[in-house]
Design an enzyme around this catalytic site. Sequence first.
Site, PDB file in Angstrom:
ATOM      1  N   ASP A  31      -7.434  -1.445   7.468  1.00 33.68           N
ATOM      2  CA  ASP A  31      -8.417  -1.450   6.212  1.00 33.68           C
ATOM      3  C   ASP A  31      -9.593  -0.021   6.323  1.00 33.68           C
ATOM      4  O   ASP A  31      -9.473   0.448   7.510  1.00 33.68           O
ATOM      5  CB  ASP A  31      -9.386  -2.594   6.436  1.00 33.68           C
ATOM      6  CG  ASP A  31     -10.062  -2.973   5.016  1.00 33.68           C
ATOM      7  OD1 ASP A  31      -9.756  -1.933   4.046  1.00 33.68           O
ATOM      8  OD2 ASP A  31     -11.105  -3.723   5.157  1.00 33.68           O
ATOM      9  N   TRP A  36     -12.521   5.831   3.155  1.00 29.02           N
ATOM     10  CA  TRP A  36     -12.538   7.374   3.879  1.00 29.02           C
ATOM     11  C   TRP A  36     -12.281   8.468   2.620  1.00 29.02           C
ATOM     12  O   TRP A  36     -12.942   9.407   3.042  1.00 29.02           O
ATOM     13  CB  TRP A  36     -11.128   7.046   4.794  1.00 29.02           C
ATOM     14  CG  TRP A  36     -10.899   8.392   5.474  1.00 29.02           C
ATOM     15  CD1 TRP A  36     -11.333   8.736   6.899  1.00 29.02           C
ATOM     16  CD2 TRP A  36      -9.988   9.517   5.195  1.00 29.02           C
ATOM     17  NE1 TRP A  36     -10.708   9.724   7.161  1.00 29.02           N
ATOM     18  CE2 TRP A  36      -9.943  10.433   6.226  1.00 29.02           C
ATOM     19  CE3 TRP A  36      -9.156   9.712   4.005  1.00 29.02           C
ATOM     20  CZ2 TRP A  36      -9.174  11.661   6.248  1.00 29.02           C
ATOM     21  CZ3 TRP A  36      -8.604  10.637   3.767  1.00 29.02           C
ATOM     22  CH2 TRP A  36      -8.632  11.813   4.850  1.00 29.02           C
ATOM     23  N   ARG A  44      -8.835   7.679  -4.256  1.00 23.70           N
ATOM     24  CA  ARG A  44      -8.357   6.396  -3.110  1.00 23.70           C
ATOM     25  C   ARG A  44      -6.966   6.710  -2.580  1.00 23.70           C
ATOM     26  O   ARG A  44      -6.814   6.631  -1.494  1.00 23.70           O
ATOM     27  CB  ARG A  44      -8.523   5.179  -3.619  1.00 23.70           C
ATOM     28  CG  ARG A  44      -9.891   4.619  -3.938  1.00 23.70           C
ATOM     29  CD  ARG A  44     -10.013   3.199  -4.567  1.00 23.70           C
ATOM     30  NE  ARG A  44      -9.147   2.438  -3.849  1.00 23.70           N
ATOM     31  CZ  ARG A  44     -10.074   1.663  -2.899  1.00 23.70           C
ATOM     32  NH1 ARG A  44     -11.286   1.877  -2.814  1.00 23.70           N
ATOM     33  NH2 ARG A  44      -9.304   0.668  -2.261  1.00 23.70           N
ATOM     34  N   HIS A  48      -4.938   6.623   1.090  1.00 21.93           N
ATOM     35  CA  HIS A  48      -3.744   5.811   1.560  1.00 21.93           C
ATOM     36  C   HIS A  48      -2.671   6.550   2.228  1.00 21.93           C
ATOM     37  O   HIS A  48      -2.180   6.471   3.302  1.00 21.93           O
ATOM     38  CB  HIS A  48      -3.257   5.057   0.261  1.00 21.93           C
ATOM     39  CG  HIS A  48      -4.123   4.250  -0.112  1.00 21.93           C
ATOM     40  ND1 HIS A  48      -4.546   2.992   0.413  1.00 21.93           N
ATOM     41  CD2 HIS A  48      -4.533   3.792  -1.616  1.00 21.93           C
ATOM     42  CE1 HIS A  48      -5.266   1.977  -0.135  1.00 21.93           C
ATOM     43  NE2 HIS A  48      -5.418   2.507  -1.436  1.00 21.93           N
ATOM     44  N   SER A  76      -1.048  -6.759   0.591  1.00 21.62           N
ATOM     45  CA  SER A  76      -1.281  -8.249   0.329  1.00 21.62           C
ATOM     46  C   SER A  76      -0.752  -8.684  -0.984  1.00 21.62           C
ATOM     47  O   SER A  76      -0.879  -8.113  -1.910  1.00 21.62           O
ATOM     48  CB  SER A  76      -2.779  -8.622   0.761  1.00 21.62           C
ATOM     49  OG  SER A  76      -3.705  -8.396  -0.524  1.00 21.62           O
ATOM     50  N   LEU A 142      11.274  -1.390  19.674  1.00 18.33           N
ATOM     51  CA  LEU A 142       9.919  -1.707  19.057  1.00 18.33           C
ATOM     52  C   LEU A 142      10.354  -2.529  17.589  1.00 18.33           C
ATOM     53  O   LEU A 142      11.311  -2.001  16.942  1.00 18.33           O
ATOM     54  CB  LEU A 142       8.943  -0.678  18.794  1.00 18.33           C
ATOM     55  CG  LEU A 142       7.877  -0.912  17.976  1.00 18.33           C
ATOM     56  CD1 LEU A 142       6.879  -1.894  18.448  1.00 18.33           C
ATOM     57  CD2 LEU A 142       7.204   0.403  17.221  1.00 18.33           C
TER      58      LEU A 142
HETATM   59  C1  FPP Z   1      -6.712  -1.259   2.795  1.00 19.54           C
HETATM   60  O1  FPP Z   1      -7.588  -0.274   2.746  1.00 19.54           O
HETATM   61  C2  FPP Z   1      -5.130  -0.687   2.908  1.00 19.54           C
HETATM   62  C3  FPP Z   1      -4.202  -1.022   1.974  1.00 19.54           C
HETATM   63  C4  FPP Z   1      -4.421  -1.842   0.827  1.00 19.54           C
HETATM   64  C5  FPP Z   1      -2.893  -0.206   2.057  1.00 19.54           C
HETATM   65  C6  FPP Z   1      -2.548   0.197   3.360  1.00 19.54           C
HETATM   66  C7  FPP Z   1      -1.410   1.207   3.155  1.00 19.54           C
HETATM   67  C8  FPP Z   1      -1.123   2.232   4.103  1.00 19.54           C
HETATM   68  C9  FPP Z   1      -1.891   2.315   5.531  1.00 19.54           C
HETATM   69  C10 FPP Z   1      -0.387   3.425   3.656  1.00 19.54           C
HETATM   70  C11 FPP Z   1       1.017   3.178   3.766  1.00 19.54           C
HETATM   71  C12 FPP Z   1       1.468   2.125   4.908  1.00 19.54           C
HETATM   72  C13 FPP Z   1       3.015   2.380   5.149  1.00 19.54           C
HETATM   73  C14 FPP Z   1       3.387   0.973   5.958  1.00 19.54           C
HETATM   74  C15 FPP Z   1       3.806   3.260   4.767  1.00 19.54           C
HETATM   75  P1  FPP Z   1      -8.584  -0.107   1.273  1.00 19.54           P
HETATM   76  O2  FPP Z   1      -7.742   0.436   0.450  1.00 19.54           O
HETATM   77  O3  FPP Z   1      -8.908  -1.764   1.061  1.00 19.54           O
HETATM   78  O4  FPP Z   1     -10.008   0.499   1.933  1.00 19.54           O
HETATM   79  P2  FPP Z   1     -11.160   0.204   1.434  1.00 19.54           P
HETATM   80  O5  FPP Z   1     -11.544  -0.990   1.942  1.00 19.54           O
HETATM   81  O6  FPP Z   1     -12.174   1.253   2.030  1.00 19.54           O
HETATM   82  O7  FPP Z   1     -11.447   0.324   0.050  1.00 19.54           O
END
Ligand code: FPP
Length: 263
Positions: A31, A36, A44, A48, A76, A142
């Site tokens: 998260d 960030w 945003r 990612h 999710s 792994l």
């Molecule tokens: C949550 O941060 C993150 C996500 C919903 C996406 C996760 C995806 C990645 C880490 C990139 C790619 C992953 C793979 C496996 C290739 P958020 O957007 O909710 O952050 P915030 O809470 O600061 O808004």
Amino acid sequence: MAAATLSPAQAMSSETGSAARIPRHLAVIMDGNGRWAQRRRRPRVIGHRAGARAVNVCVDFCLAKGIEVLTLFAFSSENWGRPEDEVGALMKLFMGALEREVDELDRRGVRVRFIGERERFSDAIVARMDAAEAQTAGNAKLHLVIAASYGGRWDIARAARLLAQDVADGKLRPEEIDEQVLGGRITLSDLPAPDLFIRTGGEKRISNFLLWQLAYTELWFTDLLWPELDAATLQRAIDDYSGRERRFGLTGAQLAAPDETPE
Ligand code: FPP
């Protein structure tokens, strides 16, 4: 207490008592990507992208420490409700990561697997997921599980549906359904339950991640945002985990003298 009397929760997990070991299974909520990026006044999606780089940090750490299973919550069931452009950007990112990373993961002995409602992804992404799983199926260094379009409630509902089908087909009687049987239909039932759960980004919740599987998992939270992840932070989590006593509903005394029969 004899091993035969362990609860299903214990049987699901890989260790009891002091956790002075490396976890076998690490589960992570990544998260903080959005924040960030926002702190840098960037869109945003840039967060990612940086988050995808942090995935490599985490995989490298698990390989170096001999962690057997790493489960990452990438997307999710609820994330489909995000703005269309963010969902689109994440899909592009997944596709790019699958194209770029799988050969290298394969070379390093990583087995890749996806859990979640795969049907909701485009045919192109599903084909890539299937191909990544097939290519890496023989690897054992792994086990990298990507939870994508995943929800813990979806997982439990799916398991219930599979059991209902077995009952309807006359393969199972309702009175035979217990935790063991239901647990056997939940995703990842072939792997040890997560020993340690890490969530970055400051929120202290499970957010519909592995609801069944996390029953006796040790939880660890950090304010650090996911793109800031480094090996030192992961090591802090492992050190904290190592100092904890895992009791699985038993008493400390029972764990200290497991073979003593209570009077
Ligand atoms: C949550 O941060 C993150 C996500 C919903 C996406 C996760 C995806 C990645 C880490 C990139 C790619 C992953 C793979 C496996 C290739 P958020 O957007 O909710 O952050 P915030 O809470 O600061 O808004």
